[in-house]
Scaffold this active site. Structure first.
Site, PDB file in Angstrom:
ATOM      1  NE  ARG A 117      -3.105   0.588  -0.735  1.00  0.00           N
ATOM      2  CZ  ARG A 117      -3.413   0.670  -2.028  1.00  0.00           C
ATOM      3  NH1 ARG A 117      -3.110   1.759  -2.715  1.00  0.00           N
ATOM      4  NH2 ARG A 117      -3.992  -0.337  -2.640  1.00  0.00           N
ATOM      5  CE  LYS A 152      -2.699  27.930  -4.799  1.00  0.00           C
ATOM      6  NZ  LYS A 152      -3.762  28.441  -5.696  1.00  0.00           N
ATOM      7  CE  LYS A 184       0.773  35.044  -4.577  1.00  0.00           C
ATOM      8  NZ  LYS A 184       0.199  33.675  -4.489  1.00  0.00           N
ATOM      9  CD  GLU A 213      -0.460  38.007  -6.940  1.00  0.00           C
ATOM     10  OE1 GLU A 213      -0.510  36.775  -6.812  1.00  0.00           O
ATOM     11  OE2 GLU A 213      -1.006  38.808  -6.158  1.00  0.00           O
ATOM     12  CG  ASP A 234      -3.478  36.649  -9.383  1.00  0.00           C
ATOM     13  OD1 ASP A 234      -3.598  35.439  -9.633  1.00  0.00           O
ATOM     14  OD2 ASP A 234      -4.060  37.201  -8.432  1.00  0.00           O
TER      15      ASP A 234
END
Length: 301
Positions: A117, A152, A184, A213, A234
């Site tokens: 597994r 992410k 950002k 950004e 963005d």
């Protein structure tokens, strides 16, 4: 872990130390404090030897075969056996079809079932990311645009998932907060704007690449004039992105990011951007179905 597997991991750009840490953590999670597979220990004689086949259950792109080999070998070492033999029959990045045998593993049956597994969890996850990435790479074929991943990722699995993106034909953006500075919206607000934010990063970390950004043409111009060589555009429409490409020209690399989907990939690539950034490569890719089949006893053990 055997030398051949370590060499394969290094050739793939993976550190065997990182892979060992990930695999050992996963095995410990499965085996608990007493490090035992109670079902296999109860049903399989310790001396039994068998062969298993790792088989694709659907079409896709392979990634993580050497990682799966490491699982079997590390489980074998934990059992003080060191008798497992892994034979890889495919390579990462290969397109595989349902029914293809990707690898065979021979060794103590208890070890094979104990490792099953964990090996499949990593292999199916990585191959799912590679398969999804290949769909994007195919959609962008013939353009100058490359698909990028993001941060992410699944906590603890970043190096494997980002490797899977590479195996699928994509490119890694940055590994973490340490290797690239990314200014950002919240950084711009905290610093009082793009220009002061850029200046502070450059003064504090002169050698670190900086990405900025932007959401408008005016911000793109300000970022480039401040010295930025890489802009994240963005949530821009394709039309607005085309305007940014025209204004910035070759003064900076441009990345489109935010809510992109495969059905608009070609449209956004046609704007002339260098990259499309797709967080879904690592946060939303379905696994590729791969199974482990124990050969029947009459097929030879």
């Amino acid at each position: 872990m055997r030398t051949a597997t370590e060499d394969a991991l290094r050739a793939a750009g993976l550190d065997p130390v990182d892979v060992t840490r990930i695999v050992q953590t996963a095995l410990e999670e499965d085996l608990g404090p007493d490090r035992i597979d109670v079902t296999s220990a109860a049903t399989v004689p310790a001396e039994q030897i068998d062969t298993v086949d790792v088989v694709a259950r659907e079409d896709g792109v392979l990634a993580g075969l050497a990682v799966a080999a490491a699982v079997f070998e590390l489980a074998d070492e934990a059992a003080s056996a060191r008798t497992v033999e892994v034979r890889l029959l495919a390579r990462d990045g290969d397109r595989v079809a349902r029914g293809d045998v990707l690898a065979t593993v021979t060794g103590p049956t208890r070890t094979l079932l104990t490792a099953e597994r964990t090996a499949l969890n990593l292999l199916t996850r990585m191959s799912g990311v590679a398969t999804h990435t290949r769909a994007w790479a195919d959609a962008l074929a013939g353009s100058k645009t490359t698909v990028l991943d993001t941060r992410k990722t699944t906590p603890g699995l970043r190096v494997l998932e980002k490797y899977a993106v590479r195996a699928g034909g994509g490119t890694n953006k940055r590994m973490g907060l340490y290797d690239v500075a990314m200014i950002k919206d919240n950084h711009k607000l905290a610093a009082g704007g793009i220009s002061p934010a850029y200046r502070r990063v450059r003064e504090a970390f002169p050698e670190v690449p900086i990405q900025v950004e932007v959401t408008t043409v005016a911000e793109a111009i300000e970022a480039v004039e401040a010295g930025a060589k890489f802009l994240l555009c963005d949530n821009m429409s394709a039309a607005l992105l085309t305007d940014v490409v025209e204004v910035v020209g070759d003064r900076a690399e441009l990345e489109a990011t935010g809510g992109l989907t495969l059905d608009v990939a070609a449209e956004y690539a046609a704007t002339g951007v260098d990259y499309l950034s797709v967080g879904a490569l690592t946060h939303s890719s379905p696994i590729l179905d791969i199974a482990l089949d124990l050969r029947p006893a009459d097929s030879g053990r």
